[in-house]
Design a protein around this motif. Structure first.
Motif, PDB file in Angstrom:
ATOM      1  N   ALA A  13       0.843  -1.198   0.000  1.00  0.00           N
ATOM      2  CA  ALA A  13       0.000   0.000   0.000  1.00  0.00           C
ATOM      3  C   ALA A  13       0.879   1.249   0.000  1.00  0.00           C
ATOM      4  CB  ALA A  13      -0.903  -0.005   1.231  1.00  0.00           C
ATOM      5  N   ALA A  14       0.254   2.373  -0.340  1.00  0.00           N
ATOM      6  CA  ALA A  14       0.962   3.659  -0.314  1.00  0.00           C
ATOM      7  C   ALA A  14      -0.009   4.738   0.148  1.00  0.00           C
ATOM      8  CB  ALA A  14       1.504   4.002  -1.697  1.00  0.00           C
ATOM      9  N   GLY A  15       0.544   5.715   0.849  1.00  0.00           N
ATOM     10  CA  GLY A  15      -0.250   6.849   1.297  1.00  0.00           C
ATOM     11  C   GLY A  15       0.565   8.109   1.139  1.00  0.00           C
ATOM     12  N   TYR A  16      -0.150   9.259   1.073  1.00  0.00           N
ATOM     13  CA  TYR A  16       0.552  10.513   0.840  1.00  0.00           C
ATOM     14  C   TYR A  16      -0.045  11.619   1.690  1.00  0.00           C
ATOM     15  CZ  TYR A  16       2.790  14.353  -1.651  1.00  0.00           C
ATOM     16  OH  TYR A  16       3.540  15.459  -1.968  1.00  0.00           O
ATOM     17  N   ASP A  17       0.825  12.375   2.339  1.00  0.00           N
ATOM     18  CA  ASP A  17       0.447  13.548   3.124  1.00  0.00           C
ATOM     19  C   ASP A  17       0.868  14.764   2.308  1.00  0.00           C
ATOM     20  OD1 ASP A  17       0.312  15.729   4.831  1.00  0.00           O
ATOM     21  OD2 ASP A  17       1.168  14.660   6.543  1.00  0.00           O
ATOM     22  N   GLU A  18      -0.094  15.367   1.623  1.00  0.00           N
ATOM     23  CA  GLU A  18       0.225  16.457   0.698  1.00  0.00           C
ATOM     24  C   GLU A  18       0.751  17.686   1.432  1.00  0.00           C
ATOM     25  OE1 GLU A  18      -1.725  18.612  -3.183  1.00  0.00           O
ATOM     26  OE2 GLU A  18      -2.639  16.807  -2.359  1.00  0.00           O
ATOM     27  N   ARG A  19       0.208  17.967   2.597  1.00  0.00           N
ATOM     28  CA  ARG A  19       0.641  19.155   3.354  1.00  0.00           C
ATOM     29  C   ARG A  19       2.117  19.071   3.741  1.00  0.00           C
ATOM     30  NH1 ARG A  19      -1.854  20.556   9.007  1.00  0.00           N
ATOM     31  NH2 ARG A  19      -0.024  21.668   9.694  1.00  0.00           N
ATOM     32  N   ASN A  20       2.540  17.875   4.170  1.00  0.00           N
ATOM     33  CA  ASN A  20       3.928  17.685   4.596  1.00  0.00           C
ATOM     34  C   ASN A  20       4.814  17.066   3.519  1.00  0.00           C
ATOM     35  OD1 ASN A  20       3.632  18.696   7.311  1.00  0.00           O
ATOM     36  ND2 ASN A  20       2.387  16.881   7.683  1.00  0.00           N
ATOM     37  N   ARG A  21       4.221  16.751   2.360  1.00  0.00           N
ATOM     38  CA  ARG A  21       4.950  16.159   1.227  1.00  0.00           C
ATOM     39  C   ARG A  21       5.679  14.875   1.625  1.00  0.00           C
ATOM     40  NH1 ARG A  21       5.787  19.512  -3.332  1.00  0.00           N
ATOM     41  NH2 ARG A  21       7.820  18.578  -3.658  1.00  0.00           N
ATOM     42  N   LYS A  22       4.965  14.019   2.361  1.00  0.00           N
ATOM     43  CA  LYS A  22       5.543  12.751   2.803  1.00  0.00           C
ATOM     44  C   LYS A  22       4.795  11.593   2.149  1.00  0.00           C
ATOM     45  CE  LYS A  22       7.134  14.341   7.258  1.00  0.00           C
ATOM     46  NZ  LYS A  22       8.529  14.213   7.409  1.00  0.00           N
ATOM     47  N   LEU A  23       5.569  10.676   1.632  1.00  0.00           N
ATOM     48  CA  LEU A  23       5.034   9.461   1.026  1.00  0.00           C
ATOM     49  C   LEU A  23       5.350   8.302   1.955  1.00  0.00           C
ATOM     50  CD1 LEU A  23       3.946   7.813  -1.459  1.00  0.00           C
ATOM     51  CD2 LEU A  23       6.329   7.702  -2.211  1.00  0.00           C
ATOM     52  N   VAL A  24       4.356   7.465   2.228  1.00  0.00           N
ATOM     53  CA  VAL A  24       4.566   6.266   3.033  1.00  0.00           C
ATOM     54  C   VAL A  24       4.247   5.071   2.142  1.00  0.00           C
ATOM     55  CG1 VAL A  24       3.787   4.933   5.031  1.00  0.00           C
ATOM     56  CG2 VAL A  24       4.057   7.411   5.215  1.00  0.00           C
ATOM     57  N   VAL A  25       5.191   4.129   2.081  1.00  0.00           N
ATOM     58  CA  VAL A  25       5.006   2.931   1.265  1.00  0.00           C
ATOM     59  C   VAL A  25       5.165   1.710   2.152  1.00  0.00           C
ATOM     60  CG1 VAL A  25       5.833   1.610  -0.715  1.00  0.00           C
ATOM     61  CG2 VAL A  25       5.874   4.097  -0.795  1.00  0.00           C
ATOM     62  N   GLU A  26       4.148   0.855   2.133  1.00  0.00           N
ATOM     63  CA  GLU A  26       4.192  -0.404   2.874  1.00  0.00           C
ATOM     64  C   GLU A  26       4.624  -1.499   1.899  1.00  0.00           C
ATOM     65  OE1 GLU A  26       1.135  -3.487   5.029  1.00  0.00           O
ATOM     66  OE2 GLU A  26       0.547  -1.375   4.912  1.00  0.00           O
ATOM     67  N   THR A  27       5.748  -2.135   2.211  1.00  0.00           N
ATOM     68  CA  THR A  27       6.261  -3.212   1.365  1.00  0.00           C
ATOM     69  C   THR A  27       6.193  -4.522   2.144  1.00  0.00           C
ATOM     70  OG1 THR A  27       8.563  -3.118   2.083  1.00  0.00           O
ATOM     71  CG2 THR A  27       7.904  -1.546   0.378  1.00  0.00           C
ATOM     72  N   THR A  28       6.557  -5.589   1.496  1.00  0.00           N
ATOM     73  CA  THR A  28       6.573  -6.879   2.190  1.00  0.00           C
ATOM     74  C   THR A  28       7.711  -6.950   3.199  1.00  0.00           C
ATOM     75  OG1 THR A  28       7.818  -7.790   0.334  1.00  0.00           O
ATOM     76  CG2 THR A  28       5.434  -8.165   0.332  1.00  0.00           C
ATOM     77  N   SER A  29       8.685  -6.032   3.106  1.00  0.00           N
ATOM     78  CA  SER A  29       9.820  -6.050   4.043  1.00  0.00           C
ATOM     79  C   SER A  29       9.760  -4.931   5.085  1.00  0.00           C
ATOM     80  CB  SER A  29      11.138  -5.962   3.270  1.00  0.00           C
ATOM     81  OG  SER A  29      11.203  -4.766   2.541  1.00  0.00           O
ATOM     82  N   GLY A  30       8.710  -4.120   5.078  1.00  0.00           N
ATOM     83  CA  GLY A  30       8.583  -3.056   6.061  1.00  0.00           C
ATOM     84  C   GLY A  30       7.838  -1.858   5.499  1.00  0.00           C
ATOM     85  N   THR A  31       7.694  -0.838   6.346  1.00  0.00           N
ATOM     86  CA  THR A  31       7.013   0.384   5.940  1.00  0.00           C
ATOM     87  C   THR A  31       8.020   1.524   5.976  1.00  0.00           C
ATOM     88  OG1 THR A  31       4.925  -0.445   6.836  1.00  0.00           O
ATOM     89  CG2 THR A  31       5.062   1.922   6.429  1.00  0.00           C
ATOM     90  N   PHE A  32       8.045   2.304   4.900  1.00  0.00           N
ATOM     91  CA  PHE A  32       9.054   3.339   4.736  1.00  0.00           C
ATOM     92  C   PHE A  32       8.409   4.684   4.436  1.00  0.00           C
ATOM     93  CE2 PHE A  32      10.795  -0.736   3.587  1.00  0.00           C
ATOM     94  CZ  PHE A  32      11.985  -0.766   4.292  1.00  0.00           C
ATOM     95  N   GLU A  33       9.030   5.741   4.966  1.00  0.00           N
ATOM     96  CA  GLU A  33       8.560   7.099   4.728  1.00  0.00           C
ATOM     97  C   GLU A  33       9.609   7.838   3.900  1.00  0.00           C
ATOM     98  OE1 GLU A  33       6.638   9.852   7.849  1.00  0.00           O
ATOM     99  OE2 GLU A  33       8.760  10.407   7.800  1.00  0.00           O
ATOM    100  N   TYR A  34       9.124   8.602   2.929  1.00  0.00           N
ATOM    101  CA  TYR A  34       9.995   9.393   2.066  1.00  0.00           C
ATOM    102  C   TYR A  34       9.557  10.853   2.180  1.00  0.00           C
ATOM    103  CZ  TYR A  34      11.053   4.847   0.049  1.00  0.00           C
ATOM    104  OH  TYR A  34      11.430   3.544  -0.127  1.00  0.00           O
ATOM    105  N   ALA A  35      10.512  11.756   2.389  1.00  0.00           N
ATOM    106  CA  ALA A  35      10.211  13.178   2.566  1.00  0.00           C
ATOM    107  C   ALA A  35      10.418  13.953   1.266  1.00  0.00           C
ATOM    108  CB  ALA A  35      11.100  13.757   3.660  1.00  0.00           C
ATOM    109  N   ASN A  36       9.762  15.101   1.176  1.00  0.00           N
ATOM    110  CA  ASN A  36       9.886  16.019   0.032  1.00  0.00           C
ATOM    111  C   ASN A  36       9.518  15.369  -1.297  1.00  0.00           C
ATOM    112  OD1 ASN A  36      10.785  18.240   1.620  1.00  0.00           O
ATOM    113  ND2 ASN A  36      12.764  17.227   1.766  1.00  0.00           N
ATOM    114  N   VAL A  37       8.431  14.609  -1.284  1.00  0.00           N
ATOM    115  CA  VAL A  37       7.946  13.928  -2.486  1.00  0.00           C
ATOM    116  C   VAL A  37       6.798  14.759  -3.064  1.00  0.00           C
ATOM    117  CG1 VAL A  37       6.860  11.825  -3.363  1.00  0.00           C
ATOM    118  CG2 VAL A  37       8.601  11.675  -1.579  1.00  0.00           C
ATOM    119  N   SER A  38       6.837  15.004  -4.350  1.00  0.00           N
ATOM    120  CA  SER A  38       5.775  15.803  -4.977  1.00  0.00           C
ATOM    121  C   SER A  38       4.492  14.984  -5.105  1.00  0.00           C
ATOM    122  CB  SER A  38       6.215  16.282  -6.358  1.00  0.00           C
ATOM    123  OG  SER A  38       6.206  15.208  -7.266  1.00  0.00           O
ATOM    124  N   PRO A  39       3.358  15.667  -5.134  1.00  0.00           N
ATOM    125  CA  PRO A  39       2.082  14.952  -5.326  1.00  0.00           C
ATOM    126  C   PRO A  39       2.058  14.153  -6.623  1.00  0.00           C
ATOM    127  CG  PRO A  39       1.685  17.232  -4.710  1.00  0.00           C
ATOM    128  CD  PRO A  39       3.161  17.091  -4.945  1.00  0.00           C
TER     129      PRO A  39
END
Length: 69
Positions: A13-39
């Motif tokens: 799964a993936a989710g996005y916080d547009e206000r903070n420009r953060k992308l969260v991606v859930e993978t089979t090996s864990g959940t990761f957050e990426y900063a400064n990602v464009s919509p």
């Protein structure tokens, strides 16, 4: 953050916080957050016919992950 399910090898799964420009991606090996990602990057990920390939090429190689789970 609302998570959108992804039907892709290694991605759950993936989710996005547009206000903070953060992308969260859930993978089979864990959940990761990426900063400064464009919509646009998030939109392309969730609408891609091959989300796993797009994730590897446009996100994993371009942004530094922070493991959150």
């Amino acid at each position: 953050m609302e998570m959108k399910r992804l039907n892709a090898a290694g991605l759950r799964a993936a989710g996005y916080d547009e206000r903070n420009r953060k992308l969260v991606v859930e993978t089979t090996s864990g959940t990761f957050e990426y900063a400064n990602v464009s919509p646009e990057v998030y939109r392309r990920l969730v609408s891609s016919p091959t989300p796993a390939s797009y994730y590897r090429e446009a996100i994993e190689e371009e942004f530094t992950p922070r493991r959150i789970k």
